[in-house]
Design a protein around this motif. Sequence first.
Motif, PDB file in Angstrom:
ATOM      1  N   MET A 132      47.861  38.064   2.329  1.00  0.00           N
ATOM      2  CA  MET A 132      48.391  38.966   1.309  1.00  0.00           C
ATOM      3  C   MET A 132      47.743  38.698  -0.043  1.00  0.00           C
ATOM      4  O   MET A 132      47.389  39.643  -0.771  1.00  0.00           O
ATOM      5  CB  MET A 132      49.909  38.792   1.209  1.00  0.00           C
ATOM      6  CG  MET A 132      50.681  39.297   2.408  1.00  0.00           C
ATOM      7  SD  MET A 132      52.428  38.807   2.346  1.00  0.00           S
ATOM      8  CE  MET A 132      52.884  39.397   0.715  1.00  0.00           C
ATOM      9  N   GLN A 133      47.577  37.426  -0.372  1.00  0.00           N
ATOM     10  CA  GLN A 133      46.962  37.075  -1.654  1.00  0.00           C
ATOM     11  C   GLN A 133      45.516  37.565  -1.730  1.00  0.00           C
ATOM     12  O   GLN A 133      45.066  38.045  -2.778  1.00  0.00           O
ATOM     13  CB  GLN A 133      47.045  35.560  -1.854  1.00  0.00           C
ATOM     14  CG  GLN A 133      48.465  35.055  -2.076  1.00  0.00           C
ATOM     15  CD  GLN A 133      48.583  33.543  -2.054  1.00  0.00           C
ATOM     16  OE1 GLN A 133      47.707  32.838  -1.531  1.00  0.00           O
ATOM     17  NE2 GLN A 133      49.679  33.025  -2.609  1.00  0.00           N
ATOM     18  N   MET A 134      44.806  37.466  -0.620  1.00  0.00           N
ATOM     19  CA  MET A 134      43.429  37.970  -0.578  1.00  0.00           C
ATOM     20  C   MET A 134      43.403  39.480  -0.830  1.00  0.00           C
ATOM     21  O   MET A 134      42.529  39.983  -1.557  1.00  0.00           O
ATOM     22  CB  MET A 134      42.797  37.645   0.778  1.00  0.00           C
ATOM     23  CG  MET A 134      42.530  36.156   0.999  1.00  0.00           C
ATOM     24  SD  MET A 134      42.233  35.740   2.758  1.00  0.00           S
ATOM     25  CE  MET A 134      40.754  36.694   3.101  1.00  0.00           C
ATOM     26  N   ALA A 135      44.367  40.199  -0.241  1.00  0.00           N
ATOM     27  CA  ALA A 135      44.429  41.652  -0.445  1.00  0.00           C
ATOM     28  C   ALA A 135      44.819  41.989  -1.875  1.00  0.00           C
ATOM     29  O   ALA A 135      44.296  42.946  -2.471  1.00  0.00           O
ATOM     30  CB  ALA A 135      45.424  42.274   0.544  1.00  0.00           C
ATOM     31  N   GLN A 136      45.738  41.213  -2.450  1.00  0.00           N
ATOM     32  CA  GLN A 136      46.148  41.425  -3.839  1.00  0.00           C
ATOM     33  C   GLN A 136      44.963  41.271  -4.783  1.00  0.00           C
ATOM     34  O   GLN A 136      44.809  42.021  -5.756  1.00  0.00           O
ATOM     35  CB  GLN A 136      47.259  40.446  -4.209  1.00  0.00           C
ATOM     36  CG  GLN A 136      48.601  40.786  -3.578  1.00  0.00           C
ATOM     37  CD  GLN A 136      49.612  39.669  -3.706  1.00  0.00           C
ATOM     38  OE1 GLN A 136      49.248  38.501  -3.909  1.00  0.00           O
ATOM     39  NE2 GLN A 136      50.898  39.990  -3.558  1.00  0.00           N
ATOM     40  N   GLU A 137      44.096  40.314  -4.472  1.00  0.00           N
ATOM     41  CA  GLU A 137      42.900  40.112  -5.289  1.00  0.00           C
ATOM     42  C   GLU A 137      41.939  41.290  -5.191  1.00  0.00           C
ATOM     43  O   GLU A 137      41.111  41.497  -6.080  1.00  0.00           O
ATOM     44  CB  GLU A 137      42.194  38.817  -4.863  1.00  0.00           C
ATOM     45  CG  GLU A 137      42.980  37.564  -5.220  1.00  0.00           C
ATOM     46  CD  GLU A 137      42.422  36.304  -4.554  1.00  0.00           C
ATOM     47  OE1 GLU A 137      41.388  36.430  -3.847  1.00  0.00           O
ATOM     48  OE2 GLU A 137      43.019  35.229  -4.715  1.00  0.00           O
ATOM     49  N   ARG A 138      42.086  42.074  -4.130  1.00  0.00           N
ATOM     50  CA  ARG A 138      41.255  43.267  -3.944  1.00  0.00           C
ATOM     51  C   ARG A 138      41.944  44.523  -4.478  1.00  0.00           C
ATOM     52  O   ARG A 138      41.475  45.639  -4.254  1.00  0.00           O
ATOM     53  CB  ARG A 138      40.940  43.446  -2.452  1.00  0.00           C
ATOM     54  CG  ARG A 138      40.132  42.288  -1.835  1.00  0.00           C
ATOM     55  CD  ARG A 138      38.661  42.401  -2.146  1.00  0.00           C
ATOM     56  NE  ARG A 138      38.094  43.595  -1.546  1.00  0.00           N
ATOM     57  CZ  ARG A 138      37.602  43.654  -0.307  1.00  0.00           C
ATOM     58  NH1 ARG A 138      37.641  42.572   0.465  1.00  0.00           N
ATOM     59  NH2 ARG A 138      37.084  44.768   0.160  1.00  0.00           N
ATOM     60  N   GLY A 139      43.076  44.334  -5.162  1.00  0.00           N
ATOM     61  CA  GLY A 139      43.734  45.457  -5.814  1.00  0.00           C
ATOM     62  C   GLY A 139      44.834  46.136  -5.038  1.00  0.00           C
ATOM     63  O   GLY A 139      45.352  47.175  -5.463  1.00  0.00           O
ATOM     64  N   VAL A 140      45.233  45.570  -3.891  1.00  0.00           N
ATOM     65  CA  VAL A 140      46.305  46.160  -3.101  1.00  0.00           C
ATOM     66  C   VAL A 140      47.651  45.662  -3.622  1.00  0.00           C
ATOM     67  O   VAL A 140      47.841  44.457  -3.812  1.00  0.00           O
ATOM     68  CB  VAL A 140      46.161  45.802  -1.604  1.00  0.00           C
ATOM     69  CG1 VAL A 140      47.294  46.424  -0.792  1.00  0.00           C
ATOM     70  CG2 VAL A 140      44.811  46.267  -1.075  1.00  0.00           C
TER      71      VAL A 140
END
Length: 338
Positions: free
Chosen positions: A235-243
């Motif tokens: 989830m954190q990786m996706a958040q870093e991609r703007g999700v």
Amino acid sequence: MSTSTKPIIAIPMGDPAGIGPEIIVKALHNPKIYEVCSPIVIGHRDVLEKAMQVTNVLLDIHEIKDSSHGKYEYGTIDIISLNNIHVDSLEMGKVQAQCGQAAYEYVETAVRLALHGKVSALATAPINKESLKAADVPFIGHTEILAALTKTDDPLTMFEVRNMRIFFLTRHLSLKDAIATITKERICDYLIRCDQALQRLGVNKRTIAVSALNPHGGENGLFGTEEIDEIVPGMQMAQERGVHVVGPVPADSVFHHALNGRYDAVLSLYHDQGHIAAKMTDFERTISITNGLPFLRTSVDHGTAFDIAGKGIASSVSMEEAIILAAKYAKNFQFSHQ
């Protein structure tokens, strides 16, 4: 395809021995369908006529060779009829190789029409896994067939019921195998793709909740560590991609909150987790949408119901909802004539 016309929705007939033909003729007996789209059946004329007899639905059948030749008028079913069923030997409610092969060919024809810009979307009737196997069709279901025919890698399955949307990290895997696929990389990849799919469907501000795997989200490792080891890092990786993603939210509450509008979608981690939530909400109006294809595909989320096939009693609500949903979202998908 002109934007001034109603979207043309292709309806592959599904397994001829199942309830697909019956629910299609019942659905097309509803004038609301023709208010929102121009439906075209891909199937077999004789099977459709038999379905009208058992359902007591009286409609004209207009056989055509191309979607541009359709009348698209209430009271008439436009059909591209494939001569691929020996109707005299057709047994309703039975696994038959000819039915598995025919069902595959209906989908294949509909896909070809979509890829050439001849139809706006697909709304599929149920097919049978055993019939496909009997016909040596090397796919387990619609999603796998569509992926192969369009050369799409790992399409996204999404359910929509009322205002709740559910994506699935895994589909037809055992629970043990599904858990083994829960990695931070897969979580991140799916969240990015879910976000893109929602955007394509016209959802502008998007909040996606990830369902937890373990009871109470694992309680910081007391009931399992998948949340700590894989889900949260993904989830954190996706958040870093703007999700915009939240969770993991315990599975016993996340779908309730989504239904009440807190989240635009939920990422379910395995098949039954999301299926149970959707079908308990409204079994007949749970519609499956396949995202990631070059075109939009919706589907009923029930099987061929061999136990009642040929009796004329199957409900067409899910088929109607699938067609209406295809019409609703079709405008968000652009096609190029090839």
